[in-house]
Design an enzyme around this catalytic site. Structure first.
Site, PDB file in Angstrom:
ATOM      1  N   SER A 189       0.857  -1.185   0.000  1.00 26.71           N
ATOM      2  CA  SER A 189       0.000   0.000   0.000  1.00 26.71           C
ATOM      3  C   SER A 189       0.887   1.226   0.000  1.00 26.71           C
ATOM      4  O   SER A 189       2.062   1.156   0.370  1.00 26.71           O
ATOM      5  CB  SER A 189      -0.870  -0.017   1.246  1.00 26.71           C
ATOM      6  OG  SER A 189      -1.464   1.240   1.444  1.00 26.71           O
ATOM      7  N   TYR A 202      -0.699  -1.090  10.647  1.00 28.59           N
ATOM      8  CA  TYR A 202      -1.013  -1.361   9.242  1.00 28.59           C
ATOM      9  C   TYR A 202       0.101  -0.832   8.344  1.00 28.59           C
ATOM     10  O   TYR A 202       0.629  -1.553   7.492  1.00 28.59           O
ATOM     11  CB  TYR A 202      -2.351  -0.704   8.873  1.00 28.59           C
ATOM     12  CG  TYR A 202      -2.741  -0.888   7.429  1.00 28.59           C
ATOM     13  CD1 TYR A 202      -3.224  -2.105   6.972  1.00 28.59           C
ATOM     14  CD2 TYR A 202      -2.627   0.160   6.517  1.00 28.59           C
ATOM     15  CE1 TYR A 202      -3.574  -2.279   5.643  1.00 28.59           C
ATOM     16  CE2 TYR A 202      -2.981  -0.006   5.186  1.00 28.59           C
ATOM     17  CZ  TYR A 202      -3.450  -1.225   4.747  1.00 28.59           C
ATOM     18  OH  TYR A 202      -3.786  -1.395   3.432  1.00 28.59           O
TER      19      TYR A 202
HETATM   20  N1  LIG Z   1      -8.780  -0.731  -0.582  1.00 32.69           N
HETATM   21  C1  LIG Z   1      -7.770   0.096  -0.538  1.00 32.69           C
HETATM   22  O1  LIG Z   1      -7.926   1.315  -0.622  1.00 32.69           O
HETATM   23  C2  LIG Z   1      -6.387  -0.431  -0.403  1.00 32.69           C
HETATM   24  C3  LIG Z   1      -5.344   0.464  -0.496  1.00 32.69           C
HETATM   25  C4  LIG Z   1      -4.046  -0.009  -0.379  1.00 32.69           C
HETATM   26  C5  LIG Z   1      -3.828  -1.350  -0.166  1.00 32.69           C
HETATM   27  N2  LIG Z   1      -4.869  -2.208  -0.053  1.00 32.69           N
HETATM   28  C6  LIG Z   1      -4.567  -3.614   0.194  1.00 32.69           C
HETATM   29  O2  LIG Z   1      -5.213  -4.428  -0.750  1.00 32.69           O
HETATM   30  C7  LIG Z   1      -5.516  -5.684  -0.177  1.00 32.69           C
HETATM   31  C8  LIG Z   1      -6.975  -6.035  -0.413  1.00 32.69           C
HETATM   32  O3  LIG Z   1      -7.795  -5.058   0.150  1.00 32.69           O
HETATM   33  P1  LIG Z   1      -9.329  -4.874  -0.221  1.00 32.69           P
HETATM   34  O4  LIG Z   1      -9.598  -3.439  -0.019  1.00 32.69           O
HETATM   35  O5  LIG Z   1      -9.601  -5.486  -1.521  1.00 32.69           O
HETATM   36  O6  LIG Z   1     -10.038  -5.713   0.944  1.00 32.69           O
HETATM   37  P2  LIG Z   1     -11.551  -6.268   1.058  1.00 32.69           P
HETATM   38  O7  LIG Z   1     -12.427  -5.679   0.023  1.00 32.69           O
HETATM   39  O8  LIG Z   1     -11.914  -6.080   2.475  1.00 32.69           O
HETATM   40  O9  LIG Z   1     -11.385  -7.819   0.741  1.00 32.69           O
HETATM   41  C9  LIG Z   1     -10.727  -8.652   1.624  1.00 32.69           C
HETATM   42  C10 LIG Z   1     -10.720 -10.085   1.152  1.00 32.69           C
HETATM   43  O10 LIG Z   1      -9.883 -10.840   2.006  1.00 32.69           O
HETATM   44  C11 LIG Z   1     -10.619 -11.864   2.663  1.00 32.69           C
HETATM   45  N3  LIG Z   1     -10.125 -11.916   4.043  1.00 32.69           N
HETATM   46  C12 LIG Z   1     -10.187 -10.918   4.957  1.00 32.69           C
HETATM   47  N4  LIG Z   1      -9.631 -11.312   6.117  1.00 32.69           N
HETATM   48  C13 LIG Z   1      -9.211 -12.582   5.928  1.00 32.69           C
HETATM   49  C14 LIG Z   1      -8.556 -13.537   6.756  1.00 32.69           C
HETATM   50  N5  LIG Z   1      -8.251 -13.269   8.032  1.00 32.69           N
HETATM   51  N6  LIG Z   1      -8.259 -14.740   6.223  1.00 32.69           N
HETATM   52  C15 LIG Z   1      -8.590 -15.036   4.946  1.00 32.69           C
HETATM   53  N7  LIG Z   1      -9.189 -14.171   4.119  1.00 32.69           N
HETATM   54  C16 LIG Z   1      -9.514 -12.963   4.598  1.00 32.69           C
HETATM   55  C17 LIG Z   1     -12.067 -11.494   2.529  1.00 32.69           C
HETATM   56  O11 LIG Z   1     -12.918 -12.619   2.430  1.00 32.69           O
HETATM   57  P3  LIG Z   1     -13.548 -13.344   3.750  1.00 32.69           P
HETATM   58  O12 LIG Z   1     -14.246 -12.269   4.517  1.00 32.69           O
HETATM   59  O13 LIG Z   1     -14.455 -14.415   3.233  1.00 32.69           O
HETATM   60  O14 LIG Z   1     -12.408 -13.922   4.467  1.00 32.69           O
HETATM   61  C18 LIG Z   1     -12.078 -10.756   1.197  1.00 32.69           C
HETATM   62  O15 LIG Z   1     -12.147 -11.654   0.129  1.00 32.69           O
HETATM   63  C19 LIG Z   1      -5.110  -5.595   1.273  1.00 32.69           C
HETATM   64  O16 LIG Z   1      -3.841  -6.178   1.432  1.00 32.69           O
HETATM   65  C20 LIG Z   1      -5.052  -4.113   1.513  1.00 32.69           C
HETATM   66  O17 LIG Z   1      -4.154  -3.824   2.535  1.00 32.69           O
HETATM   67  C21 LIG Z   1      -6.147  -1.771  -0.161  1.00 32.69           C
END
Ligand SMILES: NC(=O)c1ccc[n+]([C@@H]2O[C@H](COP(=O)([O-])OP(=O)(O)OC[C@H]3O[C@@H](n4cnc5c(N)ncnc54)[C@H](OP(=O)(O)O)[C@@H]3O)[C@@H](O)[C@H]2O)c1
Ligand SMILES: *[C@@H]1O[C@H](CO)[C@@H](O)[C@H](O)[C@H]1NC(C)=O
Ligand SMILES: *[C@@H]1O[C@H](CO)[C@@H](O)[C@H](O)[C@H]1NC(C)=O
Length: 312
Positions: A189, A202
Site C-alpha cells: 500500500s 497497518y
Molecule cells: N482498498 C484500498 O484502498 C487499499 C489500499 C491499499 C492497499 N490495499 C490492500 O489491498 C488488499 C486487499 O484489500 P481490499 O480493499 O480489496 O479488501 P476487502 O475488500 O476487504 O477484501 C478482503 C478479502 O480478504 C478476505 N479476508 C479478509 N480477512 C481474511 C482472513 N483473516 N483470512 C482469509 N481471508 C480474509 C475477505 O474474504 P472473507 O471475509 O471471506 O475472508 C475478502 O475476500 C489488502 O492487502 C489491503 O491492505 C487496499
C-alpha cells in the site's frame, strides 16, 4: 558593481540548471507513464507462466478483481478466503463467466496453523502466479494504545498482513524456481511507502511487504521469477469503506486492469496512473510534511467515523 556580474552569471546558471533538472524529471515521469500504461498490455500474464493462479483474500475487493482478470486471461484460479459460502459463490461465478477450472480453500490467515491445509490444497498444481492480497486494518484510524482489543489486533494484523505473505511464498516459490518462471504479486500500500500515523501497525506491516518483495525480486529475478510490490493509494472497497468509485479512488476492477499492465515492467508500482502521480508528488516533499499530511487525512477519517458511530 563589477563583483555583482559574476554573481548574476552564477545565479543564471543555477536557475537554468534547476529548470533543466525539473524538466528532465517531468520528461522521465511522462516517459514511464507512456511506457507502462500507454503501451503496456496484460500479455505478460497468462497460462504460459503456469496453469494456475493463486489469490489470497479473493472473495471481495482487489483480490476478487485479480482472480477474475487472471481467469479472463485463461488461467485456472485457486481462491483462498475465510468464508466457504462466499468462496463457493465467487468460484461458480468465475467458472461460468470465464470457463476455467477453479478451486477453493477456506482458511483464516489470522491464525498460523492453516498452512498444512493450504499446502495440501495446492499439491500437484503448476502455479504461475501468486497474488498475496489478503490484508486487514483497524476498524478506524486510532493511536496505538487506544486501538480496541490491542493485543489481539497486534497478533491478527501481523499474521494476516506479514506471516501470510512469507508462508504463501514459501509454499509456492519452490515450484516456480524449478520451472524457472513465475510471478509473485504482493499487495502492499502507499502506506507502506510513507508512514501513516494513526494506522501505525497497518502502515508498518505494508512497509515489510514492500521491502520483502524488493529483496526477493533481486534474489530471484535471475531465475526467471518476477516479484512485484504493488502500492495502491485508495481503492473503492469494503476495507477502505469507500462505496463509490472516483477518478482518484478507482473500483477494484479498474485498478487491477491497470495494475496488470505493469507486471514485468515495474518491480515496484503504484498500479494506477493517478496513484503514481500522487506518489510522485509526495516523493518531492520532505518527510515531515508527508507525515503531517497523512496525519491530517487519518484524523479526519477518525473524526468522521467517531461522529457516525455516536449517532447510531
Ligand atoms: N482498498 C484500498 O484502498 C487499499 C489500499 C491499499 C492497499 N490495499 C490492500 O489491498 C488488499 C486487499 O484489500 P481490499 O480493499 O480489496 O479488501 P476487502 O475488500 O476487504 O477484501 C478482503 C478479502 O480478504 C478476505 N479476508 C479478509 N480477512 C481474511 C482472513 N483473516 N483470512 C482469509 N481471508 C480474509 C475477505 O474474504 P472473507 O471475509 O471471506 O475472508 C475478502 O475476500 C489488502 O492487502 C489491503 O491492505 C487496499
Ligand atoms: C486515547 O484516548 C483517551 C481517552 O479518550 C484520550 O484522552 C487520549 O488523548 C488518547 N490518546 C491519544 C494518544 O490520542
Ligand atoms: C513478496 O514476493 C516475494 C516473491 O518471492 C515473496 O517471496 C514474499 O514472501 C512476498 N511477500 C512479501 C512480504 O513481500
Amino acid at each position: 558593481m563589477e563583483s555583482a556580474v559574476p554573481a548574476a552569471g552564477f545565479l543564471y546558471w543555477v536557475g537554468a540548471g534547476t529548470v533543466a533538472f525539473v524538466g528532465l524529471r517531468i520528461l522521465c515521469w511522462l516517459f514511464t507513464v507512456l511506457r507502462v500504461w500507454g503501451l503496456g498490455s496484460e500479455d505478460r500474464v497468462g497460462p504460459s507462466l503456469g496453469e494456475w493462479a493463486v489469490v489470497t483474500g479473493s472473495t471481495d475487493g482487489i483480490g476478487k478483481a485479480y482472480a477474475e482478470e487472471l481467469a479472463k486471461c485463461g488461467m485456472k484460479v485457486v481462491l483462498i478466503s475465510r468464508s466457504q459460502d462466499k468462496l463457493n459463490q465467487v468460484s461458480s461465478e468465475i467458472r461460468e463467466k470465464f470457463k476455467v477450472e477453479t478451486r477453493t480453500i477456506a482458511a483464516d490467515f489470522g491464525s498460523v496453523d492453516i498452512y498444512d491445509t493450504i499446502k495440501r490444497g495446492l499439491e500437484g498444481l503448476e502455479i504461475g502466479i501468486l497474488v498475496n492480497n489478503v490484508g486487514t486494518s483497524y476498524e478506524y484510524p486510532e493511536s496505538f494504545l487506544n486501538v480496541s482489543d490491542l493485543d489481539n489486533t497486534i497478533k491478527k494484523l501481523i499474521n494476516v498482513n506479514i506471516v501470510s505473505v512469507c508462508k504463501m511464498t514459501r509454499l509456492v516459490l519452490p515450484g516456480m524456481e524449478e520451472r524457472s518462471k513465475g510471478v509473485i504479486l504482493n499487495i502492499s500500500s502507499i502506506s507502506g511507502m510513507y508512514p501513516v500515523p494513526l494506522l501505525a501497525l497497518y502502515s508498518a506491516s505494508k512497509a515489510f511487504v514492500d521491502y520483502f518483495s524488493q529483496c526477493l525480486h533481486e534474489e530471484y529475478k535471475s531465475k526467471g521469477i518476477f516479484v512485484q510490490s504493488v502500492l495502491p493509494y485508495l481503492v473503492a472497497t469494503k476495507l477502505a469503506k469507500i462505496r463509490k468509485a472516483t477518478l482518484d479512488k478507482p473500483s477494484s476492477e479498474t485498478f487491477v486492469k491497470s495494475a496488470l499492465k505493469t507486471v514485468g515492467l515495474q518491480s515496484r508500482t503504484n498500479g494506477y496512473v493517478i496513484h503514481f502521480l500522487l506518489a510522485s508528488i509526495m516523493s518531492l516533499l520532505p518527510s515531515w510534511i508527508c507525515l503531517k499530511i497523512m496525519m491530517t487525512i487519518t484524523k479526519s477519517i477518525q473524526a468522521c467515523y467517531l461522529k457516525k458511530n455516536k449517532k447510531n
